[in-house]
Design a protein around this motif. Structure first.
Motif, mmCIF file in Angstrom:
data_model
loop_
_atom_site.group_PDB
_atom_site.id
_atom_site.type_symbol
_atom_site.label_atom_id
_atom_site.label_comp_id
_atom_site.label_asym_id
_atom_site.label_seq_id
_atom_site.Cartn_x
_atom_site.Cartn_y
_atom_site.Cartn_z
ATOM 1 N N ASP A 79 -2.280 3.809 19.520
ATOM 2 C CA ASP A 79 -2.678 4.914 19.370
ATOM 3 C C ASP A 79 -3.682 5.364 19.238
ATOM 4 O O ASP A 79 -4.556 6.605 19.119
ATOM 5 N N ARG A 80 -4.885 4.728 18.924
ATOM 6 C CA ARG A 80 -5.237 5.417 18.599
ATOM 7 C C ARG A 80 -6.654 5.101 19.765
ATOM 8 O O ARG A 80 -7.470 6.237 19.535
ATOM 9 N N ASP A 81 -6.525 5.374 20.883
ATOM 10 C CA ASP A 81 -6.832 4.904 22.354
ATOM 11 C C ASP A 81 -7.033 7.320 21.911
ATOM 12 O O ASP A 81 -7.355 7.169 23.463
ATOM 13 N N LEU A 82 -6.184 7.377 21.799
ATOM 14 C CA LEU A 82 -5.437 8.652 21.674
ATOM 15 C C LEU A 82 -7.548 9.643 21.249
ATOM 16 O O LEU A 82 -7.820 10.700 21.533
ATOM 17 N N ILE A 83 -7.781 8.876 20.791
ATOM 18 C CA ILE A 83 -9.058 8.892 20.295
ATOM 19 C C ILE A 83 -9.988 8.839 20.550
ATOM 20 O O ILE A 83 -11.503 9.828 20.935
ATOM 21 N N ASN A 84 -10.308 7.269 21.248
ATOM 22 C CA ASN A 84 -11.299 6.598 22.353
ATOM 23 C C ASN A 84 -11.635 6.827 22.826
ATOM 24 O O ASN A 84 -12.422 7.165 23.816
ATOM 25 N N GLY A 98 -10.339 9.123 26.749
ATOM 26 C CA GLY A 98 -10.500 9.584 27.921
ATOM 27 C C GLY A 98 -9.178 11.014 27.668
ATOM 28 O O GLY A 98 -8.119 10.726 26.655
ATOM 29 N N SER A 99 -9.469 12.803 27.769
ATOM 30 C CA SER A 99 -9.359 13.095 27.657
ATOM 31 C C SER A 99 -7.469 13.757 28.618
ATOM 32 O O SER A 99 -6.284 13.971 27.666
ATOM 33 N N ASP A 100 -7.393 12.746 29.355
ATOM 34 C CA ASP A 100 -6.495 12.440 30.119
ATOM 35 C C ASP A 100 -4.919 12.015 29.260
ATOM 36 O O ASP A 100 -4.073 12.245 29.345
ATOM 37 N N LEU A 101 -5.366 11.076 28.232
ATOM 38 C CA LEU A 101 -4.563 10.200 27.441
ATOM 39 C C LEU A 101 -4.107 11.003 26.078
ATOM 40 O O LEU A 101 -2.909 11.461 26.266
ATOM 41 N N HIS A 140 -5.959 20.711 33.918
ATOM 42 C CA HIS A 140 -5.935 19.213 33.534
ATOM 43 C C HIS A 140 -6.950 18.635 33.060
ATOM 44 O O HIS A 140 -7.113 18.225 33.262
ATOM 45 N N LYS A 141 -8.000 19.653 32.794
ATOM 46 C CA LYS A 141 -8.863 19.071 31.993
ATOM 47 C C LYS A 141 -9.437 20.043 30.668
ATOM 48 O O LYS A 141 -10.159 19.450 29.725
ATOM 49 N N ASP A 142 -7.930 20.185 30.290
ATOM 50 C CA ASP A 142 -7.751 20.459 28.559
ATOM 51 C C ASP A 142 -8.387 18.825 27.954
ATOM 52 O O ASP A 142 -8.254 18.274 28.324
ATOM 53 N N ASP A 143 -8.528 19.232 26.524
ATOM 54 C CA ASP A 143 -9.203 18.596 25.921
ATOM 55 C C ASP A 143 -8.517 18.427 24.498
ATOM 56 O O ASP A 143 -8.334 20.270 24.089
ATOM 57 N N LEU A 144 -8.749 17.263 23.524
ATOM 58 C CA LEU A 144 -8.119 17.488 22.012
ATOM 59 C C LEU A 144 -9.160 17.427 20.858
ATOM 60 O O LEU A 144 -9.613 15.980 21.759
#
Length: 282
Positions: free
Chosen positions: A122-127, A129-132, A258-262
């Motif tokens: 789940d740390r990958d959600l931070i580190n 890309g935006s696709d995750l 499809h380019k949205d990001d958090l």
């Protein structure tokens, strides 16, 4: 609702396994490599029709076996048990059945048995890309909003066709605006709804997120989630027109949901850049 029974055949490291679960708390214990995570992945298959860790289904078949089968029995409040089966044979289309009836579309199963997967990854959600991050929020919303899932499917199919056309324009050195307009038209309405639902979901989720993070950090840190979208200042139709030359040059669609990001913040600073490992895990 809870999972009452789980049966595996030739799934990853399991030749055969049969498990009965409590309707309350269940724990798996065992040595490293025993297959604890594989059991969780099998349950993920029964909810999402796919693996959490490996999207190539054939690679989840036990070595030297010709297929895997996952069978689960769910008990829902107010109704009888539901039997869900997922069967994957080598070089054959995956089968998913509920109460012996096979689905025509796997997407029709999403949301019937909601599931939340918590993983060290789940740390990958931070580190990463935006696709995750988009994939994560889409998987949550799709479980309770079937129309949202349908909009995602329509949008992504149109996006794939539009990108194929843009690539073709570049390779063959020609441009057909009418052909492109067909896919632009199919993308604009789903895009607007996807943006609106993502925004509404995050507006409702953020107070809950803040509440629990405040408990974890004992009120020492403040967190926030910023939703970045091209559609926050324009509509999809105008975005596609304004970015047409860039799309033609890039040979793919450079703008849209499809380019949205958090962006996750702690005390106003991006966690990705300034957060410690402990803060990222929190």
């Amino acid at each position: 609702m809870y999972l009452k029974k789980l049966t595996l055949f030739n799934f990853k490291n399991y030749e055969e396994a049969n498990l009965d679960f409590s309707e309350k708390l269940n724990c798996f214990t065992g040595s490293n490599g025993a297959g604890k995570t594989n059991l969780l992945d099998a349950i993920h298959y029964l909810s999402f029709t796919k693996s959490y860790f490996n999207l190539i289904d054939s690679q989840n078949i036990k070595h030297d076996a010709e297929f895997f089968a996952i069978h689960g029995q769910f008990v829902r409040n107010g109704s009888g048990p539901d039997d869900v089966s997922c069967i994957q044979k080598r070089n054959v289309k995956k089968q998913l059945k509920i109460n012996t009836k096979e689905y025509d579309r796997l997407a029709d199963h999403i949301g019937l048995f909601p599931l939340v997967m918590v993983s060290p990854y789940d740390r990958d959600l931070i580190n990463e890309g935006s696709d995750l991050r988009r994939k994560y929020i889409d998987s949550v919303i799709s479980q309770f909003d079937r129309n949202y899932l349908e909009d995602l499917i329509v949008y992504n199919k149109a996006l794939a066709q539009r990108n194929a056309l843009l690539k073709q324009f570049g390779e063959r050195r020609y441009f057909d605006e009418a052909s492109l307009d067909i896919w632009d038209e199919q993308m604009k309405s789903p895009a607007a709804r996807i943006y609106a639902i993502r925004k509404e979901f995050l507006d409702g989720f953020l107070p809950v997120f803040n509440k629990y993070f405040e408990f974890i950090s004992q009120g020492k840190e403040k967190v926030d989630i910023l939703y970045h979208s091209d559609l926050s200042g324009s509509d999809m139709e105008q975005l596609l027109k304004d970015n047409l030359q860039r799309d033609l040059s890039s040979r793919y669609t450079t703008t849209g949901v499809h380019k949205d990001d958090l962006e996750l913040l702690i005390d106003g600073f991006p966690v990705k850049k300034f957060g410690s490992q402990g803060q990222q895990k929190s």
